[in-house]
Every structure is written in structure tokens, then in C-alpha cells.
Design an enzyme around this catalytic site. Structure first.
Site, PDB file in Angstrom:
ATOM      1  N   HIS A  77      35.502  17.665  17.505  1.00 19.60           N
ATOM      2  CA  HIS A  77      34.142  18.225  17.513  1.00 19.60           C
ATOM      3  C   HIS A  77      34.140  19.724  17.202  1.00 19.60           C
ATOM      4  CE1 HIS A  77      32.494  14.431  18.762  1.00 19.60           C
ATOM      5  NE2 HIS A  77      33.465  14.335  19.652  1.00 19.60           N
TER       6      HIS A  77
ATOM      7  N   TRP B  60      48.483  49.137  40.887  1.00 21.60           N
ATOM      8  CA  TRP B  60      47.987  48.322  39.774  1.00 21.60           C
ATOM      9  C   TRP B  60      46.640  48.930  39.402  1.00 21.60           C
ATOM     10  CZ3 TRP B  60      43.911  44.862  38.700  1.00 21.60           C
ATOM     11  CH2 TRP B  60      44.143  43.955  37.652  1.00 21.60           C
TER      12      TRP B  60
ATOM     13  N   GLU C 110      46.773  23.536  33.071  1.00 23.58           N
ATOM     14  CA  GLU C 110      47.772  24.328  33.785  1.00 23.58           C
ATOM     15  C   GLU C 110      48.946  24.662  32.855  1.00 23.58           C
ATOM     16  OE1 GLU C 110      47.951  26.103  36.138  1.00 23.58           O
ATOM     17  OE2 GLU C 110      50.057  26.282  36.701  1.00 23.58           O
TER      18      GLU C 110
ATOM     19  N   CYS D 287      47.997  46.374  44.130  1.00 21.65           N
ATOM     20  CA  CYS D 287      48.746  47.451  44.764  1.00 21.65           C
ATOM     21  C   CYS D 287      49.516  46.957  45.986  1.00 21.65           C
ATOM     22  CB  CYS D 287      47.788  48.547  45.219  1.00 21.65           C
ATOM     23  SG  CYS D 287      46.764  49.160  43.899  1.00 21.65           S
TER      24      CYS D 287
ATOM     25  N   GLU E 146      50.297  33.030  30.073  1.00 19.81           N
ATOM     26  CA  GLU E 146      50.457  34.192  30.955  1.00 19.81           C
ATOM     27  C   GLU E 146      51.854  34.802  30.888  1.00 19.81           C
ATOM     28  OE1 GLU E 146      49.921  33.748  35.228  1.00 19.81           O
ATOM     29  OE2 GLU E 146      50.643  31.712  35.157  1.00 19.81           O
TER      30      GLU E 146
ATOM     31  N   LYS F 256      50.074  39.446  41.338  1.00 19.78           N
ATOM     32  CA  LYS F 256      50.268  38.200  42.076  1.00 19.78           C
ATOM     33  C   LYS F 256      49.092  37.906  42.982  1.00 19.78           C
ATOM     34  CE  LYS F 256      52.601  34.626  43.483  1.00 19.78           C
ATOM     35  NZ  LYS F 256      52.591  33.481  42.557  1.00 19.78           N
TER      36      LYS F 256
ATOM     37  N   ASN G 194      45.219  50.400  49.034  1.00 21.82           N
ATOM     38  CA  ASN G 194      45.069  49.158  48.281  1.00 21.82           C
ATOM     39  C   ASN G 194      43.609  48.737  48.403  1.00 21.82           C
ATOM     40  OD1 ASN G 194      45.252  46.639  47.128  1.00 21.82           O
ATOM     41  ND2 ASN G 194      46.389  45.706  48.815  1.00 21.82           N
ATOM     42  N   GLY G 195      42.962  48.419  47.292  1.00 26.89           N
ATOM     43  CA  GLY G 195      41.560  48.001  47.346  1.00 26.89           C
ATOM     44  C   GLY G 195      40.703  48.888  46.465  1.00 26.89           C
TER      45      GLY G 195
ATOM     46  N   ARG H 228      53.939  41.674  43.115  1.00 32.46           N
ATOM     47  CA  ARG H 228      52.478  41.699  43.159  1.00 32.46           C
ATOM     48  C   ARG H 228      51.885  42.236  41.854  1.00 32.46           C
ATOM     49  NH1 ARG H 228      50.423  41.809  48.598  1.00 32.46           N
ATOM     50  NH2 ARG H 228      48.748  43.215  48.012  1.00 32.46           N
TER      51      ARG H 228
ATOM     52  N   LYS I 242      50.079  28.474  32.005  1.00 31.88           N
ATOM     53  CA  LYS I 242      51.441  28.920  32.300  1.00 31.88           C
ATOM     54  C   LYS I 242      52.049  29.568  31.067  1.00 31.88           C
ATOM     55  CE  LYS I 242      51.643  28.738  35.408  1.00 31.88           C
ATOM     56  NZ  LYS I 242      51.130  28.956  36.664  1.00 31.88           N
TER      57      LYS I 242
HETATM   58  O1  M6R Z   1      46.723  33.501  45.331  1.00 32.92           O
HETATM   59  P1  M6R Z   1      45.808  32.578  44.586  1.00 32.92           P
HETATM   60  O2  M6R Z   1      46.335  31.178  44.547  1.00 32.92           O
HETATM   61  O3  M6R Z   1      44.400  32.596  45.093  1.00 32.92           O
HETATM   62  O4  M6R Z   1      45.778  33.117  43.107  1.00 32.92           O
HETATM   63  C1  M6R Z   1      44.936  32.547  42.151  1.00 32.92           C
HETATM   64  C2  M6R Z   1      45.306  32.976  40.751  1.00 32.92           C
HETATM   65  O5  M6R Z   1      45.225  34.363  40.634  1.00 32.92           O
HETATM   66  C3  M6R Z   1      46.712  32.524  40.367  1.00 32.92           C
HETATM   67  O6  M6R Z   1      46.880  31.148  40.493  1.00 32.92           O
HETATM   68  C4  M6R Z   1      47.031  32.941  38.929  1.00 32.92           C
HETATM   69  O7  M6R Z   1      46.247  32.214  38.040  1.00 32.92           O
HETATM   70  C5  M6R Z   1      48.521  32.762  38.628  1.00 32.92           C
HETATM   71  N1  M6R Z   1      49.033  33.909  37.951  1.00 32.92           N
HETATM   72  C6  M6R Z   1      48.806  31.612  37.765  1.00 32.92           C
HETATM   73  O8  M6R Z   1      50.155  31.452  37.519  1.00 32.92           O
END
Ligand code: M6R
Length: 606
Positions: free
Chosen positions: A502, A75, A479, A2, A486, A601, A99-100, A27, A483
Site C-alpha cells: 500500500h 546528558w 522490536e 545525567c 538504535e 538508558k 539531574n532533571g 545511562r 534494536k
Molecule cells: O526504562 P524504560 O523501560 O522505561 O525505558 C523505555 C525506553 O526508553 C527503552 O526501552 C529504550 O527504547 C531502549 N533504548 C530500547 O533499547
């Protein structure tokens, strides 16, 4: 997660709130709303979906005008995304954005129901609005104080009271909130980019503090009503850095910003050709004397930690354990006061990483945060902070933040290896110099993006994908896989190349493309053998490797060649094509690249 905004000042409040909310879109959200004080009345408009829907609804309602208001992007956590569940919540007297999470909302709801309150939404937030209403007796601070005493959990709140027309109130516990100050105007926001178009000056609201934005002038007090003087901070990010600057998406812009981000992050930490992180308070002697290192983080930041582990263990010979932050506490980690726990986070607000930080501190370990957002919670709570200077990262898919996180790990690894006597000064200087060469090689890769576009065109219709690698290449392929999944929504997994046989190789058919990262030359033959194994099962193979290495056509359907530097540093180059492949695949699939579905985010809930 949020996003909260609030405004008091001479400008048209609706316009400011909508503009500011648009800067928090990154976000992640699924509905939005605003409440504005207009002619001594609180007017509210909320809509499921994007901000554009809210704008349409506001127009349909004949517009909303005023000089004091609050706004929110939601969110969903408690209750589905819907108009009703959107914020603000409240009634004719009080209105809030939140937010929270309010953890004890169920019990509070039952008590309020007994007092005759009825609820229309499924949210925890509505409970806070009703509590404020319940305790309000003409004194907003009293109502806020009494409400705060009842609620448990993490929250940042923006509050309007009908009877106090030129005032926004704010309060927080755990969830971040800033209060920004303009010329005769004041703002609240979850994050600095929301207000950058109006001002760069801001205060960080601490847990247990109340902010009062009256007639455009912010002031602060404790919950007991004691006034507080706070330090005014100046954001070092400008508007352009939070804009797309001609790129189609923030993600592409941020991929291109990586060479600069690396330079800005490493240059101040290289002194006389040697790495030096003493600026954060960790002296070479302290670094030398830690027994073990733990790295705790989430998602991409955790993947950066995996690269850090390989590099530190390889050259400094210090044991490094990497944990997913959400699991850290469940395995009862054995940490001692002699250990260093490194928390990695772009946002500095990730709830799981914060919880891990607290656990590490409780157990007496020293904590070092590698964080991008200045003044964020993790940065403030850790014993030491090394800021990554990537500038604002807006795209949900993290790219440049990962790059600078691994750059910082290289600096730590080189310094540690040197102070431990594992490498000579000459070798340390050589490696550090090689690190400074990375940006120019990334520029070369960025000038050959069509390779990655081609690979994306080959993957776009796939339903599943495998990434494989060994050693550092395996850490990196994780990674690459994250990427891709997501933002393209293609299911993908990353596998240690040698582990495939395996079990997972049973999935390999002509419908399972495989991307192999093969940059570690001592592992080259072994990984290529694994590529041959999948090729023999009709997989289409794409290999990311050194430009100068020839790969036979019967091994790779396509090769992406990248420049050569020391193998230890190859992840910094090899990640770029993986980022671009994910980006172009997402674009080709017509996805919302910067705001992938269901993702936020900054993940401020556990
Ligand atoms: O703000 P942060 O680096 O702590 O966030 C961690 C993860 O939520 C963040 O890296 C997430 O995996 C990304 N969407 C990856 O692209």
C-alpha cells in the site's frame, strides 16, 4: 540521562567519584565533572566527552585529593555538550550537580540577573547554584529550603558548601536519588550500580526530603527540618551482575543472561503448574473483572506491551490498547475505574511513563507496574507491581528486560484466559509448562550465533532496511527494527507484511534488504507471499522461521532457523536472532554498542 554521585569518607574521594561515575556511564552522557573539597577549597574539574577526558584533565591539573566531593555525567538538555555546560556548577562557596530539568529557569535567571548575578553557561542548573549562593547565609539547610521553594520541575541535586568540609547535601523532586551507607562512609548516586563496589546498603531519598552526609554518616530531614527515620534497603544485585564478566559488551552479556532472567522471573509465579500473579496484590477475581486493559510504555517496553496485547486478546479475549507513553495523555484516553492500566518500564523512572501512570490514577483506573528496578518511582507509585528479575541492565539497548517483560505478559495472559474461562486448566498448565521450556531453546539459539554474524555481515553496508511480519511476528519485528537502528545507526522500519504493497514497497530495490519474521504458522503462506513480492523487486531477503521449515532459495537469500515451541510463545525465541543481528551489525560498523550516540538508558525528561 545525567548521573550523580557524591562521597564522604576516608577513601580518596576523586578515585571513588570517578569509579562510581564509570558505573553510571551506561545511562548515556556527553560530558563529566567532579568537585572536591580540598584544604577548605572547592576544586572543580570538568570535561566534554568521555570520563577518560576528565581523568586526563584532573591529572593535568596536578590531581585532586580530598575526602568529600560530588560528581556528574551530563546528558545535554539545556545547552550543547561543552566544558562550560558540564556540571558541577557553582562558585567558591557552593557547588552542585543536578539531574532533571528546572522548568522555570528563565524567569529565575532574569530575577537573578537583576540582582547582579551573571551566568557563564547555558544550563538551567547554573540558576540553582546561583540561588543557593543567594540564599546562603551560613546555614546550608536554610539555603536549600529557600531554593527549593523557588524552583519548579524535576531535580535531584548533590550539593557541597565550602564552609562544611566533610558534608554532602542532597535533595530531590521526582528525579531519583539514592543515599548509600558504608562503614564510616556515605554516598549519593542516581542509581545503585554506582556504589555496588563499596556497599549494598542504601536508602531511597523521597521527593521533598533532604539528605545530609556528614562525616560519612547519612541522616535525613524534611524541608521543615523535621528528622526522618528511613528504611535501610539492601541491593540484591551484586558487582558481577554490573560487570561485563568476560563479554566484549554488556549487550552481548545481557543477551546471554536471558534464559536465567526468564527462570528467575517466572518460577516464583508458577504455583502447581499454574500461573499466579497474586503476589502483587491482583487476585484472580480482580483480574477477571477488569473491563479493558491499557498498556502504556516507551520504546522497547512498549514493544513488549504489543506482544502482550496480541497474546491477551488472542487467548483471554479481553481488549488491550497499547499506547506510546509520550502520546497517551494527548489523545484523552477513555479510561474507567474498571480498567487496568499496565505501565511497563525497565528503569521505572521513564518520565513519560510516569506521567501516564499519574493520568491513569487520576482517572480512577487500577495501575499495575511491570518494572525491573526495585523501589523505582513507577514501582512505588503504581497500585500493584510485578518486578521482572532481570538484574541490572547496563547496555542502553534493552534485551533481557524486554524478554522478561514479555514473560510476565504471558503469565498474565495465561492466568487471565483461565479465570475468564477461555482456556481449560489443562491448557493453562500446558502453556505455562511450554513457557518454562523457553530458556533451554534460547540456549540452543545462542549456540548458533554465527548465523546472525553472517546476516550482520550482509547488512553492514546497508543504508536502509525493512522488517516485516504479520500478527505476533509484526509486533516482534518492531522490536527487531528498533534494536538495529538504535545501535547500528542504519535506518530501518518495521512494516506489517500485508501493508507493504500500500505504499512502502515503492522503496524496495536491491539496496533494501528485508528481514521477515515468519513464526506464526497460520500466517505462513501469506507472509511468504509478501516476501516473494519484495524478492521480485530484487531485495535481499532474510527469514527467521522454524528450523524444520524449508524455504526455497528463490524466496530467502538466507534462513535463520530456530527451534519450535507453541506459536504463541515464538516471539521469545525469534527475538534472540534479531537482537544478535543488531548487535553484530553494530560491532561490524565499529559503533559504541553499549552507549549509542544521543541515547540515554533512563529517560527522566518528557
Ligand atoms: O526504562 P524504560 O523501560 O522505561 O525505558 C523505555 C525506553 O526508553 C527503552 O526501552 C529504550 O527504547 C531502549 N533504548 C530500547 O533499547
Amino acid at each position: 540521562m545525567c548521573g550523580i554521585v557524591g562521597y564522604v569518607g576516608a577513601r580518596d574521594c576523586t578515585e571513588v567519584l570517578l569509579n562510581s561515575l564509570s558505573k553510571l556511564e551506561y545511562r548515556g552522557y556527553d560530558s563529566a565533572g567532579i568537585a572536591v573539597l580540598e584544604n577548605d577549597e572547592i576544586r572543580t574539574c570538568k570535561a566534554q566527552g568521555r570520563l577518560a577526558n576528565l581523568e586526563v584533565k584532573i591529572k593535568q591539573a596536578g590531581g585532586m585529593s580530598g575526602h568529600c566531593g560530588i560528581g556528574h555525567t551530563r546528558w545535554a538538555t539545556h545547552g550543547e555538550p561543552s566544558d562550560i555546560n558540564s556540571h558541577p556548577h557553582g562558585n567558591a562557596i557552593v557547588s552542585i550537580v543536578h539531574n532533571g530539568i528546572i522548568e522555570n529557569y528563565k524567569i529565575l535567571k532574569e530575577r537573578l540577573e537583576k540582582k547582579g548575578y551573571t551566568f557563564i553557561s547555558q544550563t538551567d542548573t547554573e540558576i540553582v547554584a546561583k540561588l543557593l549562593d543567594h540564599y546562603y547565609n551560613g546555614d546550608p539547610i536554610e539555603a536549600i529550603r529557600k531554593t527549593e521553594a523557588k524552583i519548579e520541575g524535576s531535580y535531584a541535586l548533590g550539593i557541597l558548601f565550602r564552609d562544611f568540609p566533610n558534608t554532602v547535601y542532597a535533595m530531590r523532586n521526582d528525579s531519583p536519588l539514592i543515599v548509600a551507607k558504608g562503614d564510616g562512609e556515605a554516598f549519593i548516586a542516581s542509581d545503585v550500580p554506582a556504589v555496588l563496589q563499596y556497599t549494598k546498603e542504601y536508602y531511597l531519598l523521597e521527593s521533598g526530603e533532604i539528605a545530609i552526609l556528614k562525616d560519612g554518616v547519612p541522616s535525613f530531614m524534611t524541608l521543615d527540618g523535621e528528622p526522618i527515620e528511613k528504611e535501610l534497603l539492601v541491593a540484591n544485585w551484586d558487582m558481577e551482575s554490573a560487570e561485563k564478566g568476560g563479554y566484549e559488551h554488556f549487550m552481548l552479556k545481557e543477551i546471554h543472561e536471558q534464559p536465567t532472567a526468564i527462570k528467575t522471573t517466572i518460577t516464583p509465579r508458577i504455583i502447581d503448574g499454574m500461573p499466579n500473579i497474586e503476589e502483587c496484590g491482583v487476585t484472580p477475581e480482580m483480574l477477571r473483572d477488569f473491563s479493558n486493559i491499557f498498556v502504556v510504555a516507551c520504546g522497547t517496553a512498549m514493544h513488549a506491551g504489543l506482544v502482550g496485547k496480541y497474546v491477551i486478546e488472542k487467548i483471554a479475549r479481553v481488549s488491550v490498547t497499547v499506547d506510546v507513553a509520550s502520546e497517551f495523555r494527548y489523545r484523552s484516553p477513555i479510561i474507567s475505574p474498571n480498567d487496568l492500566v499496565i505501565l511497563v518500564s525497565q528503569s521505572g523512572e521513564t518520565a513519560d511513563t510516569r506521567a501516564a501512570l499519574r493520568l491513569a490514577k487520576e482517572q480512577g483506573a487500577k495501575t499495575l507496574a511491570i518494572v525491573n528496578v526495585k523501589g523505582s518511582s513507577i514501582a512505588r507509585e503504581a497500585d500493584f507491581v510485578l518486578y521482572t528479575h532481570a538484574g541490572p541492565e547496563i547496555s542502553v539497548a534493552s534485551t533481557k528486560a524486554y524478554m522478561v517483560q514479555i514473560a510476565v505478559f504471558y503469565l498474565i495472559a495465561f492466568e487471565l484466559a483461565y479465570v475468564k474461562g477461555k482456556i481449560s486448566e489443562e491448557e493453562c498448565c500446558r502453556l505455562t509448562k511450554e513457557l518454562t521450556n523457553v530458556p533451554k531453546f534460547i540456549d540452543v539459539i545462542l549456540s548458533q550465533k554465527d548465523n546472525c554474524q553472517y546476516v550482520a555481515s550482509q547488512l553492514v553496508n546497508s543504508e536502509n532496511l525493512l522488517y516485516i511480519g504479520r500478527g505476533l511476528d509484526y509486533a516482534l519485528s518492531m522490536e527487531g527494527s528498533l534494536k538495529l537502528k538504535e545501535i547500528s545507526y542504519i535506518h530501518s522500519e518495521s512494516y506489517a507484511a500485508g501493508e507493504l504493497k500500500h505504499g512502502t514497497i515503492s522503496l524496495v530495490t536491491e539496496h533494501m534488504p528485508v528481514i521477515a519474521v515468519v513464526t506464526q504458522r497460520d500466517l505462513f503462506d501469506k507472509t511468504i507471499s509478501n516476501v516473494k513480492e519484495v524478492k521480485a523487486r530484487h531485495a535481499k531477503t532474510f527469514i527467521v522461521t522454524h528450523q524444520y521449515i524449508n524455504i526455497d532459495n528463490d524466496v530467502a537469500d538466507y534462513k535463520i532457523g530456530i527451534p519450535t515451541i507453541d506459536d504463541l510463545l515464538m516471539p521469545m525465541l525469534a527475538v534472540v536472532p534479531l537482537q544478535l543481528i543488531a548487535y553484530y551489525t553494530s560491532v561490524l560498523r565499529g559503533n559504541d554498542v553499549d552507549k549509542p550516540r544521543n541515547l540515554a538508558k533512563s529517560v527522566t525528561v518528557e
